[in-house]
Design a protein around this motif. Sequence first.
Motif, PDB file in Angstrom:
ATOM      1  N   GLU A 195      -2.498 -15.214  -7.607  1.00 16.93           N
ATOM      2  CA  GLU A 195      -1.751 -14.940  -6.452  1.00 16.93           C
ATOM      3  C   GLU A 195      -0.832 -13.779  -6.665  1.00 16.93           C
ATOM      4  O   GLU A 195       0.311 -13.779  -6.486  1.00 16.93           O
ATOM      5  CB  GLU A 195      -1.246 -15.961  -5.858  1.00 16.93           C
ATOM      6  CG  GLU A 195      -2.212 -17.179  -5.502  1.00 16.93           C
ATOM      7  CD  GLU A 195      -2.974 -16.790  -4.389  1.00 16.93           C
ATOM      8  OE1 GLU A 195      -2.746 -15.610  -3.688  1.00 16.93           O
ATOM      9  OE2 GLU A 195      -4.064 -17.604  -4.165  1.00 16.93           O
ATOM     10  N   HIS A 199      -9.744  -9.377  -5.299  1.00 20.55           N
ATOM     11  CA  HIS A 199      -9.267  -9.748  -4.040  1.00 20.55           C
ATOM     12  C   HIS A 199     -10.070  -9.973  -3.062  1.00 20.55           C
ATOM     13  O   HIS A 199     -11.380  -9.714  -3.133  1.00 20.55           O
ATOM     14  CB  HIS A 199      -8.365  -8.502  -3.669  1.00 20.55           C
ATOM     15  CG  HIS A 199      -9.216  -7.220  -3.501  1.00 20.55           C
ATOM     16  ND1 HIS A 199      -9.639  -6.803  -2.103  1.00 20.55           N
ATOM     17  CD2 HIS A 199      -9.585  -6.411  -4.413  1.00 20.55           C
ATOM     18  CE1 HIS A 199     -10.196  -5.508  -2.232  1.00 20.55           C
ATOM     19  NE2 HIS A 199     -10.317  -5.414  -3.657  1.00 20.55           N
ATOM     20  N   LYS A 223      -3.051  -9.126   1.308  1.00 22.47           N
ATOM     21  CA  LYS A 223      -1.797  -8.517   2.145  1.00 22.47           C
ATOM     22  C   LYS A 223      -2.013  -7.550   3.175  1.00 22.47           C
ATOM     23  O   LYS A 223      -2.468  -7.779   4.247  1.00 22.47           O
ATOM     24  CB  LYS A 223      -0.668  -8.358   1.217  1.00 22.47           C
ATOM     25  CG  LYS A 223      -0.181  -9.775   0.627  1.00 22.47           C
ATOM     26  CD  LYS A 223       0.691 -10.670   1.431  1.00 22.47           C
ATOM     27  CE  LYS A 223       1.221 -11.905   0.504  1.00 22.47           C
ATOM     28  NZ  LYS A 223       1.875 -12.754   1.250  1.00 22.47           N
ATOM     29  N   SER A 224      -1.775  -6.352   2.734  1.00 22.14           N
ATOM     30  CA  SER A 224      -2.025  -5.042   3.571  1.00 22.14           C
ATOM     31  C   SER A 224      -2.082  -3.954   2.531  1.00 22.14           C
ATOM     32  O   SER A 224      -1.842  -4.102   1.607  1.00 22.14           O
ATOM     33  CB  SER A 224      -0.795  -5.015   4.607  1.00 22.14           C
ATOM     34  OG  SER A 224       0.226  -4.459   3.810  1.00 22.14           O
ATOM     35  N   THR A 252       0.068 -11.115  -5.669  1.00 17.54           N
ATOM     36  CA  THR A 252       0.632 -10.543  -4.301  1.00 17.54           C
ATOM     37  C   THR A 252       2.075 -11.075  -4.363  1.00 17.54           C
ATOM     38  O   THR A 252       3.197 -10.336  -3.741  1.00 17.54           O
ATOM     39  CB  THR A 252       0.008 -10.620  -3.053  1.00 17.54           C
ATOM     40  OG1 THR A 252      -0.319 -11.873  -2.568  1.00 17.54           O
ATOM     41  CG2 THR A 252      -1.376  -9.936  -2.912  1.00 17.54           C
ATOM     42  N   GLN A 253       2.232 -12.180  -4.877  1.00 17.97           N
ATOM     43  CA  GLN A 253       3.615 -12.859  -4.803  1.00 17.97           C
ATOM     44  C   GLN A 253       4.475 -12.462  -5.887  1.00 17.97           C
ATOM     45  O   GLN A 253       5.657 -12.714  -5.972  1.00 17.97           O
ATOM     46  CB  GLN A 253       3.229 -14.358  -5.116  1.00 17.97           C
ATOM     47  CG  GLN A 253       2.575 -15.176  -4.013  1.00 17.97           C
ATOM     48  CD  GLN A 253       2.561 -16.442  -4.447  1.00 17.97           C
ATOM     49  OE1 GLN A 253       2.678 -17.112  -5.507  1.00 17.97           O
ATOM     50  NE2 GLN A 253       1.823 -17.272  -3.353  1.00 17.97           N
ATOM     51  N   CYS A 266      -5.845 -12.153  -5.800  1.00 18.68           N
ATOM     52  CA  CYS A 266      -4.950 -12.544  -4.855  1.00 18.68           C
ATOM     53  C   CYS A 266      -5.908 -12.566  -3.290  1.00 18.68           C
ATOM     54  O   CYS A 266      -7.068 -12.320  -3.351  1.00 18.68           O
ATOM     55  CB  CYS A 266      -4.076 -11.117  -4.671  1.00 18.68           C
ATOM     56  SG  CYS A 266      -4.807  -9.585  -4.327  1.00 18.68           S
ATOM     57  N   ASN A 267      -5.110 -13.236  -2.508  1.00 21.46           N
ATOM     58  CA  ASN A 267      -5.821 -13.041  -1.074  1.00 21.46           C
ATOM     59  C   ASN A 267      -5.111 -11.623  -0.705  1.00 21.46           C
ATOM     60  O   ASN A 267      -3.819 -11.441  -0.915  1.00 21.46           O
ATOM     61  CB  ASN A 267      -5.137 -14.245  -0.156  1.00 21.46           C
ATOM     62  CG  ASN A 267      -5.913 -15.347  -0.608  1.00 21.46           C
ATOM     63  OD1 ASN A 267      -7.075 -15.319  -1.336  1.00 21.46           O
ATOM     64  ND2 ASN A 267      -5.047 -16.473  -0.843  1.00 21.46           N
ATOM     65  N   HIS A 318       1.174  -3.001   0.735  1.00 21.75           N
ATOM     66  CA  HIS A 318       1.512  -3.732  -0.344  1.00 21.75           C
ATOM     67  C   HIS A 318       1.135  -3.092  -1.608  1.00 21.75           C
ATOM     68  O   HIS A 318       0.153  -2.273  -1.914  1.00 21.75           O
ATOM     69  CB  HIS A 318       0.847  -5.024  -0.494  1.00 21.75           C
ATOM     70  CG  HIS A 318       1.361  -6.313  -1.370  1.00 21.75           C
ATOM     71  ND1 HIS A 318       1.280  -6.182  -2.973  1.00 21.75           N
ATOM     72  CD2 HIS A 318       2.197  -7.247  -1.202  1.00 21.75           C
ATOM     73  CE1 HIS A 318       1.800  -7.216  -3.231  1.00 21.75           C
ATOM     74  NE2 HIS A 318       2.532  -7.708  -2.364  1.00 21.75           N
TER      75      HIS A 318
END
Length: 191
Positions: free
Chosen positions: A104, A5, A139-140, A106-107, A136-137, A143
Amino acid sequence: RYLFHGGARSGKTDIVLLWLVKEAATHPGCRMLLARRNLDHARNTIWKLSLRRLVGDAAGFSYREQDMEIAHDNGSIMRVAGLDDQERVDKILGDEYSHIFINEATQITYDTLQTVLTRLSLNVEGIPARKLILDCNPKSQRHWLYKLGVMRVHPETGEPIPDAAKWADLHWTPFDNPHLPPDYLDTLKAL
């Protein structure tokens, strides 16, 4: 289970894809799934922009454009797929894989991950452990992927996950990517 990440342009995806190409070339019969939530995104980013560029015309590899697969002469296959409808997910359920890479991540939903994990079951000689790799980038911290991959707790209950010892995470930044131009890095430093 590996979670990479961090920021965009850090090189996470290319490192993972390069490792998967090496696995395909060195382990006969290895089957790998490389997926994103949307099939169009998988086609444009994993297939066209990254994997095809990395493999190029390397000896032993051949392309199956229609199926978005790269096959090696030793019987290994790298399959690119989307997870955005039930028919595509069902197609994945019809096969077993040595390694699964979700770009990715988180999608996708936690439920989708659970379904995909049931396919990480192909034993191949010379591969001591099947690997799930997620990138992933961030999120928070709320998540589900952060809870699971970094905190090692069940995303819904908050209880420690039973396979926490199987998880590892690594944070990346663009400064970890030696291929970025210095002026781009200077721009990032100035932000």
